[in-house]
Write an enzyme that holds these catalytic residues in place. Structure first.
Site, PDB file in Angstrom:
ATOM      1  N   ASP A 120       0.833  -1.201   0.000  1.00 50.40           N
ATOM      2  CA  ASP A 120       0.000   0.000   0.000  1.00 50.40           C
ATOM      3  C   ASP A 120       0.869   1.253   0.000  1.00 50.40           C
ATOM      4  OD1 ASP A 120       0.746  -0.804   2.679  1.00 50.40           O
ATOM      5  OD2 ASP A 120      -0.601   0.733   3.457  1.00 50.40           O
TER       6      ASP A 120
ATOM      7  N   GLU B 199       0.280  -1.042   5.950  1.00 46.06           N
ATOM      8  CA  GLU B 199       1.365  -0.477   6.767  1.00 46.06           C
ATOM      9  C   GLU B 199       1.220   1.021   6.941  1.00 46.06           C
ATOM     10  OE1 GLU B 199       5.273   1.323   7.727  1.00 46.06           O
ATOM     11  OE2 GLU B 199       4.025   1.642   5.941  1.00 46.06           O
TER      12      GLU B 199
END
Length: 377
Positions: free
Chosen positions: A85, A146
Site C-alpha cells: 500500500d 502499513e
C-alpha cells in the site's frame, strides 16, 4: 556462482518495475491494492515461487505470501516483510507520472516501498534462474495496511515472523544509504469534539462550535512535543454547511516515542486531554501503536554486521542507526527476532509528489538482498 556474479540487468529491471508503479495502490482502496497483488503475484510466480493470497479484513485489501522452493521448506528461514500500500490516492500518477530523468525514476510509492520489494524479489529471481540454493528457505509476506499502522495484518506478520529465523524489511534506505536497526514507538490517537449545532446566521450565540474547540486544542497538543516524544495533528474532518455551527469535528494525532517510558507518558498526556468545556466535549481514544524496537540489540547487530560485510564486498558502506519512522520492523524487532530494516532502494521525496529513487540503486540493492539470501544461515 557467487551472488557477486548474478547477471542483474538494469534496463530489464526498469522495464519490469514500471507496472508496479503504474498500478496505484492506496491503503484506503482495497480493490486497487488487490490489483497490485495481482501484478506482484504474477512476477513472483514467473520467478518460480508458490503463492497464497490472504483475504483482506477490516476494510483493507488482501495480503500476498510468496514461498520459494527449498529442500528445508517449513523450517525457520528468512522472512521478507514488505507492504504494497501507498499513501498516494489513485490519480497521483497524473501529478507524479512514471518517468526516467537524470538517473532518477519517479512515481507514487516507488521509494516507499515498491522499489524495495521489487529488488528483493529480483534477487530471488536471479538466484532461481542461476539454479542456486539459498541456505535457508525464503518467504515474502506483502501486506496492505502499513501506511495506516498495520491494524489488519499485525497478527499475520508476527505469526509469520515466529516461524522464521531472520526478518529483512526492504523499506527505503536512509538518506546516507544506511539501514535501520531499531525504531521508536509510533502511537496514533483519534480525537472527536462534540458541540451544539445552531444556525450560524440568526442563532449563532445558541451554538457551541466543535471546530473551534478542536482548533484551540491543536496548538496545545503539538506544544507537548519534546526531543523524546513528539505529537503531530495530521488529519482533520469537520463541517458540511458554512451556515451551521459545527456539532462534530474529528482529528488524528501521530506520536513518536523513543522509549517505552516515553510512550507511556505520551499516551497518558493525550488521554488526559479529554474534557467538556462550555457544553463542548473532547473525546480522545488511542488508536494502533507500533511498539519500541530497542536499538543495539545483540541479535540485530550481529545480523547487521553480516549485511554490512556483504555491502562492502559489493562496493559500498552501509551504516546503521535507529529511526523515528515506524515500519513493520517495529513488530518483529520488538519480538526479539533478528531484524534488519531499510535495506531497500535509495531515493528521496517519499510521501510527496516528488517521490523518486536513484536508478543505480536497483542493481546495488538487488545484489545486497541476493547476498543476504545466499549467506544468512
Amino acid at each position: 556462482m557467487s551472488f557477486l556474479e548474478l547477471p542483474f540487468d538494469l534496463e530489464d529491471m526498469i522495464q519490469r518495475l514500471q507496472p508496479w508503479i503504474e498500478t496505484e495502490s492506496p491503503t484506503f482502496d482495497p480493490a486497487a491494492v488487490a490489483r497490485m497483488v495481482d501484478v506482484v503475484a504474477y512476477d513472483a510466480a514467473a520467478a518460480g515461487a508458490s503463492l497464497e493470497v490472504i483475504p483482506g479484513r477490516l476494510g483493507c485489501g488482501p495480503s500476498l505470501r510468496v514461498r520459494f522452493p527449498h529442500p528445508d521448506q517449513g523450517k525457520p528461514g528468512i522472512l521478507v516483510s514488505g507492504h504494497l500500500d501507498t499513501v498516494h490516492p489513485v490519480g497521483t500518477l497524473g501529478q507524479n507520472p512514471w518517468r526516467r530523468d537524470g538517473g532518477k525514476l519517479y512515481g507514487p510509492g516507488i521509494q516507499d516501498m515498491k522499489g524495495g520489494n521489487f529488488v528483493a524479489l529480483e534477487a530471488m529471481r536471479q538466484i532461481m534462474r542461476a539454479g542456486l540454493n539459498t541456505p535457508l528457505p525464503v518467504t515474502f509476506l506483502l501486506t496492505p495496511d502499513e501506511e495506516i499502522g498495520t491494524p489488519a495484518t499485525r497478527d499475520l506478520i508476527e505469526q509469520e515472523a515466529r516461524l522464521n529465523k531472520y526478518v529483512v524489511v526492504p523499506e527505503p534506505a536512509r538518506p546516507d544509504g544506511g539501514c535501520v536497526i531499531g525504531r521508536y514507538a509510533i502511537a496514533r490517537f483519534n480525537l472527536e469534539t462534540r458541540g451544539v449545532p445552531s444556525h450560524a446566521g440568526w442563532a449563532l450565540k445558541d451554538g457551541r462550535s466543535a471546530i473551534a474547540m478542536m482548533a484551540r486544542k491543536i496548538p496545545q497538543i503539538e506544544a507537548m512535543t519534546t526531543e523524546d516524544c513528539t505529537f503531530s495533528v495530521g488529519v482533520i474532518h469537520a463541517g458540511q454547511w458554512v451556515n451551521c455551527v459545527s456539532s462534530s469535528c474529528f482529528a488524528e494525532v501521530l506520536s513518536m516515542a523513543k522509549t517505552d517510558a516515553d510512550l507511556e507518558r505520551g499516551v497518558l498526556a493525550m488521554l488526559e486531554l479529554s474534557e467538556t468545556v462550555d457544553q463542548v466535549e473532547l473525546i480522545v481514544t488511542r488508536g494502533v501503536t507500533r511498539p519500541v524496537w530497542n536499538p543495539g540489540q545483540p541479535q540485530d547487530m550481529a545480523l547487521y554486521d553480516r549485511a554490512a560485510d556483504i555491502a562492502r564486498r559489493i562496493g559500498f558502506d552501509m551504516g546503521q542507526q535507529p529511526s523515528g519512522g515506524g515500519s513493520d520492523g517495529n513488530f518483529t524487532g520488538a519480538m526479539g527476532i533478528p531484524t534488519i530494516d531499510s535495506t531497500g532502494v535509495r531515493g528521496a521525496g517519499l510521501h510527496t509528489l516528488n517521490e523518486h529513487i536513484h536508478e543505480d540503486s536497483l542493481v546495488e540493492r538487488a545484489r545486497l538482498h541476493a547476498g543476504m539470501f545466499m549467506e544468512f544461515a
